[in-house]
Scaffold this motif. Sequence first.
Motif, PDB file in Angstrom:
ATOM      1  N   PHE A   1       0.790  -1.222   0.000  1.00  0.00           N
ATOM      2  CA  PHE A   1       0.000   0.000   0.000  1.00  0.00           C
ATOM      3  C   PHE A   1       0.829   1.281   0.000  1.00  0.00           C
ATOM      4  CE2 PHE A   1       0.821   0.061   4.428  1.00  0.00           C
ATOM      5  CZ  PHE A   1       0.579  -1.211   4.907  1.00  0.00           C
TER       6      PHE A   1
ATOM      7  N   HIS B   1      -6.377  10.691   2.886  1.00  0.00           N
ATOM      8  CA  HIS B   1      -6.837   9.449   2.274  1.00  0.00           C
ATOM      9  C   HIS B   1      -7.016   9.656   0.788  1.00  0.00           C
ATOM     10  CE1 HIS B   1      -7.555   7.420   6.019  1.00  0.00           C
ATOM     11  NE2 HIS B   1      -8.185   8.482   6.476  1.00  0.00           N
TER      12      HIS B   1
ATOM     13  N   TYR C   1      -5.639  -8.047   5.945  1.00  0.00           N
ATOM     14  CA  TYR C   1      -6.426  -7.055   5.204  1.00  0.00           C
ATOM     15  C   TYR C   1      -5.998  -7.006   3.741  1.00  0.00           C
ATOM     16  CZ  TYR C   1      -7.781  -2.363   3.619  1.00  0.00           C
ATOM     17  OH  TYR C   1      -8.263  -1.293   2.900  1.00  0.00           O
TER      18      TYR C   1
ATOM     19  N   PHE D   1     -10.576 -10.008  -3.005  1.00  0.00           N
ATOM     20  CA  PHE D   1     -11.782  -9.367  -3.531  1.00  0.00           C
ATOM     21  C   PHE D   1     -11.545  -8.886  -4.952  1.00  0.00           C
ATOM     22  CE2 PHE D   1     -14.068  -5.577  -4.671  1.00  0.00           C
ATOM     23  CZ  PHE D   1     -15.387  -6.015  -4.549  1.00  0.00           C
TER      24      PHE D   1
ATOM     25  N   PHE E   1     -11.727   7.994  -7.361  1.00  0.00           N
ATOM     26  CA  PHE E   1     -11.541   7.051  -6.261  1.00  0.00           C
ATOM     27  C   PHE E   1     -10.362   6.099  -6.473  1.00  0.00           C
ATOM     28  CE2 PHE E   1     -14.089   3.797  -8.345  1.00  0.00           C
ATOM     29  CZ  PHE E   1     -13.559   2.626  -7.853  1.00  0.00           C
TER      30      PHE E   1
ATOM     31  N   ASP F   1      -2.128   3.823  -0.449  1.00  0.00           N
ATOM     32  CA  ASP F   1      -3.222   4.069   0.476  1.00  0.00           C
ATOM     33  C   ASP F   1      -2.630   4.426   1.834  1.00  0.00           C
ATOM     34  OD1 ASP F   1      -5.334   4.014   2.204  1.00  0.00           O
ATOM     35  OD2 ASP F   1      -5.810   1.902   1.913  1.00  0.00           O
ATOM     36  N   GLU F   2      -2.597   5.716   2.077  1.00  0.00           N
ATOM     37  CA  GLU F   2      -1.957   6.178   3.302  1.00  0.00           C
ATOM     38  C   GLU F   2      -2.718   5.755   4.553  1.00  0.00           C
ATOM     39  OE1 GLU F   2      -0.264  10.200   2.838  1.00  0.00           O
ATOM     40  OE2 GLU F   2      -0.227  10.269   5.033  1.00  0.00           O
ATOM     41  N   GLY F   3      -4.019   5.541   4.399  1.00  0.00           N
ATOM     42  CA  GLY F   3      -4.815   5.081   5.544  1.00  0.00           C
ATOM     43  C   GLY F   3      -4.332   3.725   6.044  1.00  0.00           C
ATOM     44  N   SER F   4      -4.008   2.829   5.113  1.00  0.00           N
ATOM     45  CA  SER F   4      -3.514   1.512   5.499  1.00  0.00           C
ATOM     46  C   SER F   4      -2.164   1.615   6.171  1.00  0.00           C
ATOM     47  CB  SER F   4      -3.394   0.602   4.273  1.00  0.00           C
ATOM     48  OG  SER F   4      -4.667   0.376   3.725  1.00  0.00           O
TER      49      SER F   4
ATOM     50  N   VAL G   1      -2.790   2.597   9.724  1.00  0.00           N
ATOM     51  CA  VAL G   1      -3.306   1.466  10.493  1.00  0.00           C
ATOM     52  C   VAL G   1      -2.179   0.472  10.794  1.00  0.00           C
ATOM     53  CG1 VAL G   1      -4.799  -0.565  10.362  1.00  0.00           C
ATOM     54  CG2 VAL G   1      -5.683   1.676   9.711  1.00  0.00           C
TER      55      VAL G   1
ATOM     56  N   GLN H   1      -8.360   3.829  17.132  1.00  0.00           N
ATOM     57  CA  GLN H   1      -8.587   5.161  16.586  1.00  0.00           C
ATOM     58  C   GLN H   1      -8.323   5.194  15.080  1.00  0.00           C
ATOM     59  OE1 GLN H   1      -9.931   7.712  18.186  1.00  0.00           O
ATOM     60  NE2 GLN H   1      -9.890   8.604  16.126  1.00  0.00           N
TER      61      GLN H   1
ATOM     62  N   GLU I   1     -10.944   5.835  11.947  1.00  0.00           N
ATOM     63  CA  GLU I   1     -10.731   6.846  10.919  1.00  0.00           C
ATOM     64  C   GLU I   1     -10.799   6.222   9.521  1.00  0.00           C
ATOM     65  OE1 GLU I   1      -6.955   8.848  11.155  1.00  0.00           O
ATOM     66  OE2 GLU I   1      -7.560  10.375   9.703  1.00  0.00           O
ATOM     67  N   LYS I   2     -10.165   5.090   9.388  1.00  0.00           N
ATOM     68  CA  LYS I   2     -10.160   4.421   8.084  1.00  0.00           C
ATOM     69  C   LYS I   2     -11.579   3.978   7.714  1.00  0.00           C
ATOM     70  CE  LYS I   2      -7.760   0.660   5.567  1.00  0.00           C
ATOM     71  NZ  LYS I   2      -7.578   1.399   4.307  1.00  0.00           N
TER      72      LYS I   2
ATOM     73  N   PHE J   1     -13.604   6.901   6.579  1.00  0.00           N
ATOM     74  CA  PHE J   1     -13.228   7.305   5.226  1.00  0.00           C
ATOM     75  C   PHE J   1     -13.907   6.416   4.186  1.00  0.00           C
ATOM     76  CE2 PHE J   1     -10.269   5.989   1.774  1.00  0.00           C
ATOM     77  CZ  PHE J   1     -10.481   7.079   0.931  1.00  0.00           C
ATOM     78  N   HIS J   2     -13.820   5.098   4.406  1.00  0.00           N
ATOM     79  CA  HIS J   2     -14.401   4.189   3.410  1.00  0.00           C
ATOM     80  C   HIS J   2     -15.919   4.336   3.359  1.00  0.00           C
ATOM     81  CE1 HIS J   2     -10.701   2.277   2.252  1.00  0.00           C
ATOM     82  NE2 HIS J   2     -10.378   2.061   3.511  1.00  0.00           N
TER      83      HIS J   2
ATOM     84  N   LEU K   1     -15.106  -2.702  -3.093  1.00  0.00           N
ATOM     85  CA  LEU K   1     -13.817  -2.537  -2.449  1.00  0.00           C
ATOM     86  C   LEU K   1     -13.946  -1.742  -1.149  1.00  0.00           C
ATOM     87  CD1 LEU K   1     -11.134  -3.519  -3.736  1.00  0.00           C
ATOM     88  CD2 LEU K   1     -10.701  -1.139  -4.317  1.00  0.00           C
TER      89      LEU K   1
ATOM     90  N   PHE L   1     -15.711  -3.811   1.433  1.00  0.00           N
ATOM     91  CA  PHE L   1     -14.793  -4.758   2.060  1.00  0.00           C
ATOM     92  C   PHE L   1     -13.930  -4.056   3.094  1.00  0.00           C
ATOM     93  CE2 PHE L   1     -10.547  -6.421   2.501  1.00  0.00           C
ATOM     94  CZ  PHE L   1     -10.818  -7.702   2.947  1.00  0.00           C
ATOM     95  N   ALA L   2     -13.360  -2.921   2.693  1.00  0.00           N
ATOM     96  CA  ALA L   2     -12.443  -2.205   3.577  1.00  0.00           C
ATOM     97  C   ALA L   2     -13.151  -1.708   4.829  1.00  0.00           C
ATOM     98  CB  ALA L   2     -11.793  -1.041   2.829  1.00  0.00           C
TER      99      ALA L   2
ATOM    100  N   TRP M   1     -13.994  -4.616   7.067  1.00  0.00           N
ATOM    101  CA  TRP M   1     -12.817  -5.150   7.724  1.00  0.00           C
ATOM    102  C   TRP M   1     -12.460  -4.295   8.930  1.00  0.00           C
ATOM    103  CZ3 TRP M   1      -7.878  -3.537   8.938  1.00  0.00           C
ATOM    104  CH2 TRP M   1      -7.005  -4.554   9.383  1.00  0.00           C
TER     105      TRP M   1
END
Lengths: 178, 178
Positions: free
Chosen positions: A38, A95, A155, A162, B37, B99-102, B105, B118, B122-123, B126-127, B159, B162-163, B166
């Motif tokens: 990622f 994001h 993940y 998916f 996206f 994906d900076e969110g991942s 995390v 937290q 946040e992630k 966003f999704h 997608l 799923f995210a 998860w």
Amino acid sequence: MRYMELSATAKVILGMLGSGPKSGYDIKSITDRSTRFFWAASYGQIYPELKRLAEAGLAEPTSDPQGGRQRTTYALTAAGRDALEAWTGSPGIHHELRDEGSLKVFFASLAGEEVFAQALREKRDFHQAELGRLREIIPFADQAGRKGPSDVLEYGIGLHEFASNWCSDKLKEVERET
Amino acid sequence: MRYMELSATAKVILGMLGSGPKSGYDIKSITDRSTRFFWAASYGQIYPELKRLAEAGLAEPTSDPQGGRQRTTYALTAAGRDALEAWTGSPGIHHELRDEGSLKVFFASLAGEEVFAQALREKRDFHQAELGRLREIIPFADQAGRKGPSDVLEYGIGLHEFASNWCSDKLKEVERET
DNA sequence: CGAGACATGTAAATAGTTACATGATTCA
DNA sequence: TGAATCATGTAACTATTTACATGTCTCG
């Protein structure tokens, strides 16, 4: 206290240093086997960024040669650890996803069945290759009793599953129509 | 025949012009509602890239003022269409996700339960926000009988579902442990 | 008439990739 | 001894964001 804005590369590096001192080379090889799916980083970013972090007082270099082979490891300073915690622990939204494969599929879908099918196959193959890579790492991820990395790995696996399944299904649909 | 290497921005633009002449402004607003996206583009890229494409003979500008409001639309040339088809129709792998969110995390998972939770929240948020946005677009996606865009939209929805699921599941796990 | 959409662009800064250069060590 | 891995870095290029500047048109 507020900290300097961290670039994505800085975040990767601080995060990596969070689990102990590392050299630029270490960081590169670990990211290649972990966050790469990622967020990737190249030497051209890592080495200069390590220097910037050192100048900013977030990381401290130590010369640590292995025999005649030079080596500089960087350790988080207290300020560096604070900055890392400030980043992971506070909301902040950069994001934005990027996936050129999806872009291709998107436009290919407008270019006729055969082109669409081709792009789907390519995307599916990519996701399957990544799946293979990620599954190989599983044994290394849950070492040291830290559960985090294996969560995120799981993940990643789910995500690629998916994506590759979606491509396969869509492909079947398209092929049925032909 | 071989074509110039296309930057990702060039690909977005050629793809957009594939369905008819458009201004830079058009391209920006359409990408914001469609490819954004998985690949975003800013004016700072779009306008210069349109000029480069015109110089390279892949797009042709036409002055097309609306009243006193200036406007320049660009149309694909034959070479531009070839380049678009060459890209969508041939394999080529610049598959790299971001994906900076991942990333957050991932490192948050090493920083303790509360920080991890937290970051997951946040992630997830966003999704879910993206899901909302994507679902809003559904009615616009399958206009004009072209199925492609709605396929990819459906992919995006899957997608993000799923995210976000998860994240929710992982969050429950973490909260149970507390 | 004011807000918001339409419309185009540039400059400066930041970010990131790629190709190159260099050299040591380990293991087969 | 040669290949792979360890190790560090830079230069040139390409890509991207952000902030700014400017002006028109439409609708309420």
